[in-house]
Design a protein around this motif. Structure first.
Motif, PDB file in Angstrom:
ATOM      1  N   UNK A  54       0.824  -1.219   0.000  1.00 12.70           N
ATOM      2  CA  UNK A  54       0.000   0.000   0.000  1.00 12.70           C
ATOM      3  C   UNK A  54       0.855   1.265   0.000  1.00 12.70           C
ATOM      4  N   UNK A  55       2.089   1.158   0.493  1.00 13.91           N
ATOM      5  CA  UNK A  55       2.980   2.323   0.447  1.00 13.91           C
ATOM      6  C   UNK A  55       3.318   2.714  -0.995  1.00 13.91           C
ATOM      7  N   UNK A  56       3.234   1.765  -1.922  1.00 13.65           N
ATOM      8  CA  UNK A  56       3.487   2.083  -3.332  1.00 13.65           C
ATOM      9  C   UNK A  56       2.357   2.942  -3.893  1.00 13.65           C
ATOM     10  N   UNK A  57       1.143   2.692  -3.460  1.00 18.52           N
ATOM     11  CA  UNK A  57       0.021   3.549  -3.851  1.00 18.52           C
ATOM     12  C   UNK A  57       0.231   4.946  -3.264  1.00 18.52           C
ATOM     13  N   UNK A  58       0.652   4.989  -2.006  1.00 17.72           N
ATOM     14  CA  UNK A  58       0.936   6.270  -1.359  1.00 17.72           C
ATOM     15  C   UNK A  58       2.040   7.025  -2.105  1.00 17.72           C
ATOM     16  N   UNK A  59       3.014   6.290  -2.631  1.00 16.35           N
ATOM     17  CA  UNK A  59       4.108   6.922  -3.377  1.00 16.35           C
ATOM     18  C   UNK A  59       3.574   7.648  -4.603  1.00 16.35           C
ATOM     19  N   UNK A  60       2.701   6.999  -5.348  1.00 13.98           N
ATOM     20  CA  UNK A  60       2.117   7.613  -6.551  1.00 13.98           C
ATOM     21  C   UNK A  60       1.297   8.841  -6.176  1.00 13.98           C
ATOM     22  N   UNK A  61       0.466   8.700  -5.164  1.00 19.28           N
ATOM     23  CA  UNK A  61      -0.367   9.827  -4.725  1.00 19.28           C
ATOM     24  C   UNK A  61       0.496  10.985  -4.252  1.00 19.28           C
ATOM     25  N   UNK A  62       1.506  10.687  -3.471  1.00 19.67           N
ATOM     26  CA  UNK A  62       2.396  11.731  -2.958  1.00 19.67           C
ATOM     27  C   UNK A  62       3.089  12.477  -4.093  1.00 19.67           C
ATOM     28  N   UNK A  63       3.661  11.745  -5.013  1.00 17.51           N
ATOM     29  CA  UNK A  63       4.381  12.377  -6.116  1.00 17.51           C
ATOM     30  C   UNK A  63       3.496  13.283  -6.948  1.00 17.51           C
ATOM     31  N   UNK A  64       2.355  12.773  -7.351  1.00 17.43           N
ATOM     32  CA  UNK A  64       1.459  13.567  -8.192  1.00 17.43           C
ATOM     33  C   UNK A  64       0.796  14.706  -7.426  1.00 17.43           C
ATOM     34  N   UNK A  65       0.437  14.479  -6.176  1.00 11.30           N
ATOM     35  CA  UNK A  65      -0.243  15.526  -5.414  1.00 11.30           C
ATOM     36  C   UNK A  65       0.631  16.770  -5.282  1.00 11.30           C
ATOM     37  N   UNK A  66       1.866  16.599  -4.875  1.00 13.44           N
ATOM     38  CA  UNK A  66       2.755  17.751  -4.718  1.00 13.44           C
ATOM     39  C   UNK A  66       3.007  18.433  -6.061  1.00 13.44           C
ATOM     40  N   UNK A  67       3.250  17.643  -7.099  1.00 12.32           N
ATOM     41  CA  UNK A  67       3.530  18.216  -8.418  1.00 12.32           C
ATOM     42  C   UNK A  67       2.333  18.989  -8.949  1.00 12.32           C
ATOM     43  N   UNK A  68       1.159  18.407  -8.862  1.00 14.36           N
ATOM     44  CA  UNK A  68      -0.027  19.059  -9.424  1.00 14.36           C
ATOM     45  C   UNK A  68      -0.416  20.296  -8.635  1.00 14.36           C
ATOM     46  N   UNK A  69      -0.228  20.294  -7.331  1.00 11.67           N
ATOM     47  CA  UNK A  69      -0.458  21.521  -6.551  1.00 11.67           C
ATOM     48  C   UNK A  69       0.482  22.611  -7.051  1.00 11.67           C
ATOM     49  N   UNK A  70       1.730  22.244  -7.305  1.00 12.85           N
ATOM     50  CA  UNK A  70       2.691  23.214  -7.832  1.00 12.85           C
ATOM     51  C   UNK A  70       2.260  23.792  -9.162  1.00 12.85           C
ATOM     52  N   UNK A  71       1.749  22.960 -10.032  1.00 13.03           N
ATOM     53  CA  UNK A  71       1.330  23.441 -11.355  1.00 13.03           C
ATOM     54  C   UNK A  71       0.050  24.266 -11.285  1.00 13.03           C
TER      55      UNK A  71
END
Length: 106
Positions: A54-71
């Motif tokens: 489940x941490x791998x799912x968290x990894x995807x969410x974490x990566x995209x969430x921070x990036x998309x907030x930035x954009x």
């Protein structure tokens, strides 16, 4: 043909990366990408340490969430992930490396 923001056609990653960097001019956007990438590495580490996928799912969410907030909130553009998913993923990690080596500033 030289790629431009209008054509967005790239023959290879070397052509894409300058465009990728131009889509990350805002320092806060780059910082959020960096934090998200660190979070991805941490989540992957936890997945192995805890043997919990489940941490791998968290990894995807974490990566995209921070990036998309930035954009969406700082850069005010559409993430390249929507148009160039593989090159964009590669760009995230090359920019992460470039930030770590001082080639790209925070």
């Amino acid at each position: 043909m030289q790629p431009t923001a209008q054509t967005e056609h790239f023959s290879n990653f070397s052509e894409f990366y300058p465009y990728y960097l131009s889509e990350h001019r805002n320092a806060m956007c780059r910082r959020l990408h960096f934090v998200g990438s660190l979070g991805v590495l941490g989540c992957i580490g936890l997945a192995f340490a805890a043997t919990d996928w489940r941490w791998l799912i968290a990894a995807v969410i974490c990566g995209y969430a921070f990036a998309w907030i930035g954009h969406f909130f700082f850069e005010h553009n559409r993430p390249a992930t929507f148009r160039h998913p593989l090159y964009s993923l590669m760009g995230d990690w090359v920019m992460f490396k470039d930030i770590c080596t001082g080639r790209v500033s925070l």
